[in-house]
Design a protein around this motif. Structure first.
Motif, PDB file in Angstrom:
ATOM      1  N   ASP A 272       0.777  -1.189  -0.133  1.00 41.21           N
ATOM      2  CA  ASP A 272      -0.071   0.014   0.189  1.00 41.21           C
ATOM      3  C   ASP A 272       0.874   1.318   0.009  1.00 41.21           C
ATOM      4  O   ASP A 272       0.449   2.272  -0.604  1.00 41.21           O
ATOM      5  CB  ASP A 272      -0.935  -0.037   1.225  1.00 41.21           C
ATOM      6  CG  ASP A 272      -2.029  -1.002   1.056  1.00 41.21           C
ATOM      7  OD1 ASP A 272      -2.406  -1.332   0.073  1.00 41.21           O
ATOM      8  OD2 ASP A 272      -2.783  -1.181   2.071  1.00 41.21           O
TER       9      ASP A 272
ATOM     10  N   GLY B 239       0.372   1.270  -3.916  1.00 43.47           N
ATOM     11  CA  GLY B 239      -1.188   1.761  -3.717  1.00 43.47           C
ATOM     12  C   GLY B 239      -2.123   0.914  -4.268  1.00 43.47           C
ATOM     13  O   GLY B 239      -1.746  -0.247  -4.517  1.00 43.47           O
ATOM     14  N   ASP B 240      -3.363   1.287  -4.461  1.00 43.41           N
ATOM     15  CA  ASP B 240      -4.382   0.617  -4.907  1.00 43.41           C
ATOM     16  C   ASP B 240      -4.818   0.805  -6.421  1.00 43.41           C
ATOM     17  O   ASP B 240      -6.031   0.625  -6.921  1.00 43.41           O
ATOM     18  CB  ASP B 240      -5.677   0.709  -4.198  1.00 43.41           C
ATOM     19  CG  ASP B 240      -6.175   1.886  -3.895  1.00 43.41           C
ATOM     20  OD1 ASP B 240      -5.658   2.909  -4.492  1.00 43.41           O
ATOM     21  OD2 ASP B 240      -7.196   2.209  -3.389  1.00 43.41           O
ATOM     22  N   ASP B 241      -4.047   1.204  -7.351  1.00 41.09           N
ATOM     23  CA  ASP B 241      -4.310   1.659  -8.649  1.00 41.09           C
ATOM     24  C   ASP B 241      -4.549   0.342  -9.437  1.00 41.09           C
ATOM     25  O   ASP B 241      -3.713  -0.531  -9.419  1.00 41.09           O
ATOM     26  CB  ASP B 241      -3.115   2.305  -9.187  1.00 41.09           C
ATOM     27  CG  ASP B 241      -3.482   2.771 -10.631  1.00 41.09           C
ATOM     28  OD1 ASP B 241      -4.391   2.164 -11.256  1.00 41.09           O
ATOM     29  OD2 ASP B 241      -2.544   3.578 -11.122  1.00 41.09           O
TER      30      ASP B 241
ATOM     31  N   GLU C  89      -4.502  -0.362 -12.390  1.00 41.54           N
ATOM     32  CA  GLU C  89      -3.567  -0.756 -13.485  1.00 41.54           C
ATOM     33  C   GLU C  89      -2.389  -1.366 -12.865  1.00 41.54           C
ATOM     34  O   GLU C  89      -1.555  -1.893 -13.719  1.00 41.54           O
ATOM     35  CB  GLU C  89      -3.192   0.609 -14.063  1.00 41.54           C
ATOM     36  CG  GLU C  89      -2.166   0.522 -15.507  1.00 41.54           C
ATOM     37  CD  GLU C  89      -1.849   1.791 -15.855  1.00 41.54           C
ATOM     38  OE1 GLU C  89      -1.042   1.896 -16.929  1.00 41.54           O
ATOM     39  OE2 GLU C  89      -2.415   2.943 -15.384  1.00 41.54           O
ATOM     40  N   LEU C  90      -2.119  -1.283 -11.425  1.00 42.54           N
ATOM     41  CA  LEU C  90      -0.860  -1.811 -11.025  1.00 42.54           C
ATOM     42  C   LEU C  90      -1.011  -3.053 -10.298  1.00 42.54           C
ATOM     43  O   LEU C  90      -0.333  -3.700  -9.447  1.00 42.54           O
ATOM     44  CB  LEU C  90       0.075  -0.944 -10.176  1.00 42.54           C
ATOM     45  CG  LEU C  90       0.432   0.330 -11.002  1.00 42.54           C
ATOM     46  CD1 LEU C  90       1.078   1.532 -10.147  1.00 42.54           C
ATOM     47  CD2 LEU C  90       1.248   0.042 -11.974  1.00 42.54           C
ATOM     48  N   GLN C  91      -2.532  -3.625 -10.271  1.00 37.66           N
ATOM     49  CA  GLN C  91      -2.668  -4.742  -9.584  1.00 37.66           C
ATOM     50  C   GLN C  91      -1.861  -6.060  -9.778  1.00 37.66           C
ATOM     51  O   GLN C  91      -1.550  -6.844  -9.076  1.00 37.66           O
ATOM     52  CB  GLN C  91      -4.238  -5.155  -9.762  1.00 37.66           C
ATOM     53  CG  GLN C  91      -5.147  -4.300  -9.047  1.00 37.66           C
ATOM     54  CD  GLN C  91      -4.803  -4.232  -7.445  1.00 37.66           C
ATOM     55  OE1 GLN C  91      -4.580  -5.274  -6.847  1.00 37.66           O
ATOM     56  NE2 GLN C  91      -4.522  -2.922  -7.092  1.00 37.66           N
TER      57      GLN C  91
ATOM     58  N   ARG D  40       1.336  -5.527  -8.148  1.00 37.37           N
ATOM     59  CA  ARG D  40       1.288  -5.672  -7.037  1.00 37.37           C
ATOM     60  C   ARG D  40       1.524  -7.245  -6.735  1.00 37.37           C
ATOM     61  O   ARG D  40       1.981  -7.557  -5.718  1.00 37.37           O
ATOM     62  CB  ARG D  40       0.046  -5.005  -6.523  1.00 37.37           C
ATOM     63  CG  ARG D  40      -0.125  -5.047  -5.064  1.00 37.37           C
ATOM     64  CD  ARG D  40      -1.531  -4.616  -4.408  1.00 37.37           C
ATOM     65  NE  ARG D  40      -1.712  -4.791  -3.084  1.00 37.37           N
ATOM     66  CZ  ARG D  40      -1.619  -3.818  -2.254  1.00 37.37           C
ATOM     67  NH1 ARG D  40      -1.688  -2.400  -2.718  1.00 37.37           N
ATOM     68  NH2 ARG D  40      -1.861  -3.962  -1.013  1.00 37.37           N
TER      69      ARG D  40
ATOM     70  N   ARG E 206       4.916   4.974 -13.719  1.00 39.46           N
ATOM     71  CA  ARG E 206       3.604   5.571 -14.220  1.00 39.46           C
ATOM     72  C   ARG E 206       3.898   6.836 -15.189  1.00 39.46           C
ATOM     73  O   ARG E 206       2.909   6.962 -16.057  1.00 39.46           O
ATOM     74  CB  ARG E 206       3.042   6.409 -12.982  1.00 39.46           C
ATOM     75  CG  ARG E 206       2.428   5.362 -11.825  1.00 39.46           C
ATOM     76  CD  ARG E 206       1.888   6.268 -10.670  1.00 39.46           C
ATOM     77  NE  ARG E 206       1.688   5.620  -9.570  1.00 39.46           N
ATOM     78  CZ  ARG E 206       0.350   4.997  -9.447  1.00 39.46           C
ATOM     79  NH1 ARG E 206      -0.603   5.223 -10.435  1.00 39.46           N
ATOM     80  NH2 ARG E 206      -0.119   4.231  -8.516  1.00 39.46           N
TER      81      ARG E 206
END
Length: 291
Positions: free
Chosen positions: A131, A135-137, A139-141, A144, A187
């Protein structure tokens, strides 16, 4: 056919005290003779044998009662108990492995508590780190998920050692800042995987040939790489772009980042990742000689 308490105990393989205990709990039906002695029928023997088997498996008396009274099925109880035992076994396996790690690294005993928390505690540490840096974008899951360590229940000593080192690294604020910067660079589309792939393809042969970053050949190569990168990001191939590219590679080449990837691979049981730091270092050195 009926049995005395002693006969019943003998046939079921338990003590007389145990028969009396289960009788007093109401788990075994009996009647008394005129002289006050307890007598039991064949059904009591069957129930007592079932009680003995369930208790030998570690099932508590209230649950045994629920089975005997039909409140719970034997299948339900066996399934639940097997799952509970599985958790205990995994916990013991981790503790055993931790003790082996302590034997290898006794000077780090104060940090060993990081190995033994519950799954929830480990997930909380991982979530806090991801986090903070990603973070919780949506697009980046995928990124992650790729960066998520998953310590298996049957972790080896090597995996546990890697997890211990990883927990320390994940809590290092300086490292977190580095990863946050890497995510920001990603990004802005300045250091995407295709750029890294191009660098690997172009620079790896130069490294293999031990090409001096200050040599004329290196100057030609780095000029081509810079021009390709400039076209990729839509900027002129000038000093400002070269400084920016060098800074990007300096962040991406942070030794702690490669260490994180190696520890992550060890914990997850993956192959050791390819080290990109030599490629980044050579490229940065070569950039200094292009003007």
């Amino acid at each position: 056919m009926d049995h005395s308490i002693g006969e019943l105990a003998l046939r079921a393989g338990v003590t007389v005290k145990a028969v009396r205990y289960y009788s007093d709990l109401g788990l075994l039906d009996s009647w008394r003779t005129t002289s006050g002695h307890r007598r039991y029928d064949e059904d009591a023997l069957d129930r007592l044998e079932l009680i003995r088997q369930l208790r030998a498996l570690g099932i508590d008396v209230p649950t045994v009662r629920a089975v005997l009274t039909g409140q719970r099925t034997l299948s339900e109880v066996a399934t639940a108990h097997a799952e509970a035992l599985g958790v205990q076994i995994r916990t013991l396996q981790v503790r055993q492995a931790v003790l082996r790690v302590v034997a290898q690294r006794p000077e780090e005993i104060d940090q060993m508590s990081d190995l033994t928390p519950s799954d929830e505690s480990r997930r909380a540490l991982i979530t806090d780190f991801l986090d903070a840096v990603i973070g919780d974008d949506p697009e980046l899951q995928g990124v992650r998920q790729t960066l998520t360590p998953e310590l298996p229940d049957d972790a080896t000593d090597h995996q546990l050692c890697a997890w211990l080192d990883l927990t320390v690294l994940m809590q290092d604020e300086a490292f977190r800042e580095t990863v946050r910067q890497m995510v920001a660079d990603w990004r802005t589309d300045e250091l995407r995987p295709d750029v890294v792939s191009t660098l690997r393809q172009r620079v790896a042969p130069a490294l293999a040939a031990a090409l001096d970053p200050a040599s004329p050949e290196a100057r030609v190569l780095i000029a081509e790489i810079t021009a390709e990168y400039a076209a990729r990001v839509g900027r002129p191939a000038d000093d400002q772009l070269r400084i920016r590219l060098s800074k990007l590679l300096g962040t991406a080449g942070d030794p702690r980042w490669h260490r994180y990837l190696r520890l992550l691979a060890a914990v997850n049981g993956w192959d050791d990742p390819e080290p990109l730091q030599p490629i980044y270092d050579w490229t940065r050195a070569a950039l200094e000689h292009v003007g």
